[in-house]
Design an enzyme around this catalytic site. Structure first.
Site, short mmCIF file in Angstrom:
data_model
loop_
_atom_site.label_atom_id
_atom_site.label_comp_id
_atom_site.label_asym_id
_atom_site.label_seq_id
_atom_site.Cartn_x
_atom_site.Cartn_y
_atom_site.Cartn_z
N LEU B 236 0.82 -1.21 0.00
CA LEU B 236 0.00 0.00 0.00
C LEU B 236 0.86 1.26 0.00
O LEU B 236 1.72 1.44 0.85
CB LEU B 236 -0.89 -0.01 1.25
CG LEU B 236 -1.90 1.12 1.33
CD1 LEU B 236 -2.91 1.02 0.21
CD2 LEU B 236 -2.58 1.11 2.68
N ASP B 237 0.59 2.15 -0.95
CA ASP B 237 1.25 3.46 -1.02
C ASP B 237 2.76 3.35 -1.21
O ASP B 237 3.49 4.30 -0.93
CB ASP B 237 0.95 4.32 0.23
CG ASP B 237 -0.54 4.57 0.41
OD1 ASP B 237 -1.27 4.52 -0.60
OD2 ASP B 237 -0.97 4.81 1.53
N GLU B 238 3.22 2.18 -1.69
CA GLU B 238 4.66 2.00 -1.87
C GLU B 238 5.03 1.87 -3.35
O GLU B 238 6.19 1.67 -3.68
CB GLU B 238 5.13 0.73 -1.13
CG GLU B 238 5.06 0.83 0.38
CD GLU B 238 6.13 1.75 0.95
OE1 GLU B 238 7.17 1.95 0.30
OE2 GLU B 238 5.91 2.27 2.06
#
Lengths: 292, 292, 292, 292
Positions: B236-238
């Protein structure tokens, strides 16, 4: 305090090309470089129409033993590009461009360039600073840079000051930077100096051409102020723009505060422009610039 | 109100290349294009080390009768680049990429993309919008775009909603945009969807990963808020960042005002990223992106 | 080269007020100033809820014969604000705050502050620069500012260096600026120093907390880099943020180039923060700041 | 699709004051508000000289039962401020300002304002959109806003179109927004309309006054383009500036791309300006504006 040694790229050359666009230029240039053992490190190009317009290119390549190979490279480049009717320039990036700075009383752009040079941020040498005021002499010399004081003269003697400056510059510099020099250079000076001259104007051109732009900005009530770097031409503030930037201001900012905040924009815009010019990233095209 | 016809460039192709750097690639590519009668319109490249690193290139070229020539071009490109061990992709720019939008209740990113498409700013077709809320159905359909309502489900049934979405997307789209979709897609979904998925996160990543970034920003007392577009990966969000931007805020801005001001940044960053992706300007490289 | 004389406003005082909000505070403060012959020059205020929250105010006023009137003013302010349960501070703006700078090898923030002080941009005096490296001694002293070299020590002797610094600072300064000092100050130091300490962190906090933020930024592939100024607290990089800014970067920027471009943001953010702190524009409120 | 209900602040009033500066104004205003049970929520002020210049103030205060109290407040404000020779305006913030939009073919500013109103971002009502082209009628009406088509006429009949517009506006609106209206309004129109008229100009004024600013920007080779919102006066593009912003462009951007990128700046600058005007944050002062 000595200048830190510049870590200029060894065995790297920059080739800039411009002229009429036609099919096959890129293949010809890159094929020629490959034949000569050049490895392309960076390549930018721009054509201002899909076909039939103007073509601009900047190629940086690595070539072992560059210094020895330069004459042969020049011949091959010329043979490759002449059929296309293209102008070109080849420069060994291990040789820094020689930059003279012309300044006046204001020290922010002048000291910023000297300091960035010392930090190793600008791939230039600075053989001299010339100023029409002596105020900054001590500061300039503390950077190990020669300082020459050439006072401005008015009216018929104006050309005398310009002649002194030309004598100092002749053969010694590759470009000149007006770091808030505040004197208008004559057409004769520009014709004789023979190298590009970069100016920083303290407004977002073409707004507020001429003197006192911060005062004019205050009177007009703008909500942003700016700075513009450009090559100097005979038409004041009309030369090809290299870079611009703006900063937000309010009704509460006095002219003094506009000047203070603008000074930060000026030194940033000028430093970027000097870097780009020194790295052969700027190609002039009439009243415009291509910046790679 | 109909979509205005896209004026996509005819007889233009975009070739993207990436893989191990070595001498002679540029000459080989541009020579091959010249042999095939391709006139280079734009060329960008990047190598992450002077020698021995990775090489990335994007070339747009004009070729009369492109559609007919594509198979031959592909063969020649493959023969040219296989010896270098390079991956490549060739795309006819007259064929717009098909973009599905997944949205939720918030309409700002969704409507902005639909409106920019209608204005002719984005070279994409939009075969469908899928939302877990029905609120925007009327707005979406007024743009002539099909709207599908797939409510989110919790827990073990979560995968049921994802399966419905996969069925709608399968074979119909070239990439997916999460326009503030607010649901976390499973690894299974990402594995099966088979096309790039772009997300807009409402913070300056890696600051404020996860839920409620504007609330977290308020609590931390930051003086700028931002938005980040990235390719979606299982972490997530990486995922690899495509673009980011920030805007200045003050202590007086409430969380609601941060969200309102952030919405403007979100839609700008997302619109730029969709444009760049649609024009093949973004090349993924592990956790990073090269943006030409 | 001498510092240019600061043109500090004579007969001007700055009153900052903070505490629980209640009706009538503004009328009470401004009425009290009017009674005392103070003419309000600037007034900012902020209440974090319509009713019942916290109240913050900054008033600059002109009062003929301020120096003589200060004791009486203090009494009247106290009598006026005590019933409201408010904290307040009154400062004569003709007295510059005394700022110590702690620095290390990097000179960009250090020299920028010294240079801005000399230009008259910062209403502070600089009684000393303390550095754990001797490199910048000559530069600092050329501004007429005393330089003290206090080498850092590791492990159990770390506190010895901090003690030497505390001895130099004690009673001599009103605030301390860490101009890329690169040493983590202990909780004991912060407890004993007794004045605000401002740090410049070379990232957009809370992204990239800790060491090597530019390297981390490169690895994460961000498209903006930033800088953050904050008051130093025991929790590293967690203190109340004063200001932040960002600048756009690309995949092609190396870590060195990120650091070079970031240095420009750092010195701008730090200079603004020092100016605001020196002008009493920053009020701390837990983990946050109010900036008027 | 309905407009979402505006959550306008109840029992809040905004008082704006401007005129000659003198000692004691702030105490008088805030004392008067305290006497009347008004609790100050926000207060901004500006004086353009320490003494003897002009004074500007904006106070937002909460007062239970505001609607009933307004007549008494007006009397007390007048009695308080008349001795100072100050002009003032008091507005109940629960009553949205009525905004008419004049538009042409370009839809970006028009739709952005309608969309922001629907989201609840702008505290205004929109009683009508008037356009000299019918293209956007369907879009406008989908927001529940009446659309009137008043074709432009040339030469002697120009005033006929203006008269029709004046008839539509008369008594129905509190201000007018020219959302890329592209027609020059006559002095007679401005004299008769009787409410402020806000325009968005597609350049960074005072650069590129008049028609075709993006073309002029391309020809001049600027590196930033901008947008400017201002109150309309008889002198074209010379009215008091409310807000401005710029965005970076390059040599490679065509005039079409400049217009596309500029459109984003235009709608942001215009939306901010409408918000500020609607919240009584903008005070006109000759050719300038004070923006609180």
């Amino acid at each position: 305090m000595h200048h830190s040694p510049l870590s200029l790229p060894q065995d790297h050359a920059c080739l800039t090309v411009h002229g009429p666009d036609s099919a096959g230029i890129v293949a010809a240039v890159t094929g020629m470089l490959a034949r000569n053992g050049g490895n392309i490190v960076a390549l930018d190009q721009y054509a201002d129409e899909t076909r039939g317009g103007k073509f601009f290119q900047r190629v940086v390549f690595h070539k072992a033993g560059l210094a020895v190979a330069m004459p042969g490279l020049r011949e091959d480049i010329d043979a490759t590009l002449r059929p296309f009717g293209l102008d070109w320039e080849l420069r060994d990036q291990s040789v820094p461009k020689r930059m003279a700075i012309l300044a006046s009383k204001q020290d922010h752009c002048l000291l910023d360039l000297l300091w960035r040079r010392r930090r190793g941020e600008l791939p230039v040498s600075i053989p001299m600073v010339i100023s029409n005021h002596a105020d900054t002499a001590e500061d300039v010399r503390s950077f190990g840079v020669p300082f020459f004081h050439v006072p401005s003269e008015k009216g018929p003697d104006k050309s005398r000051a310009e002649k002194k400056i030309l004598e100092l510059l002749r053969g010694n510099v590759d470009f000149v930077v007006l770091a808030r020099y505040m004197q208008i250079l004559s057409g004769d000076f520009l014709a004789e100096v023979g190298v590009p001259v970069i100016n920083i104007h303290h407004s977002f051109l073409p707004a507020f051409i001429g003197a006192n732009p911060y005062l004019k900005a205050k009177e007009r009530g703008v909500k942003l102020i700016g700075a513009t770097s450009h090559y100097v031409t005979e038409d004041l503030d009309e030369g090809p723009i290299i870079d611009q930037d703006t900063v937000r201001v309010t009704h509460a900012d006095t002219v003094t505060e506009l000047a203070r905040r603008g000074a930060d924009v000026e030194r940033q815009v000028l430093a970027r422009s000097v870097l780009w010019h020194a790295e052969d990233r700027v190609i002039r095209d009439g009243r415009q610039t291509i910046v790679f």
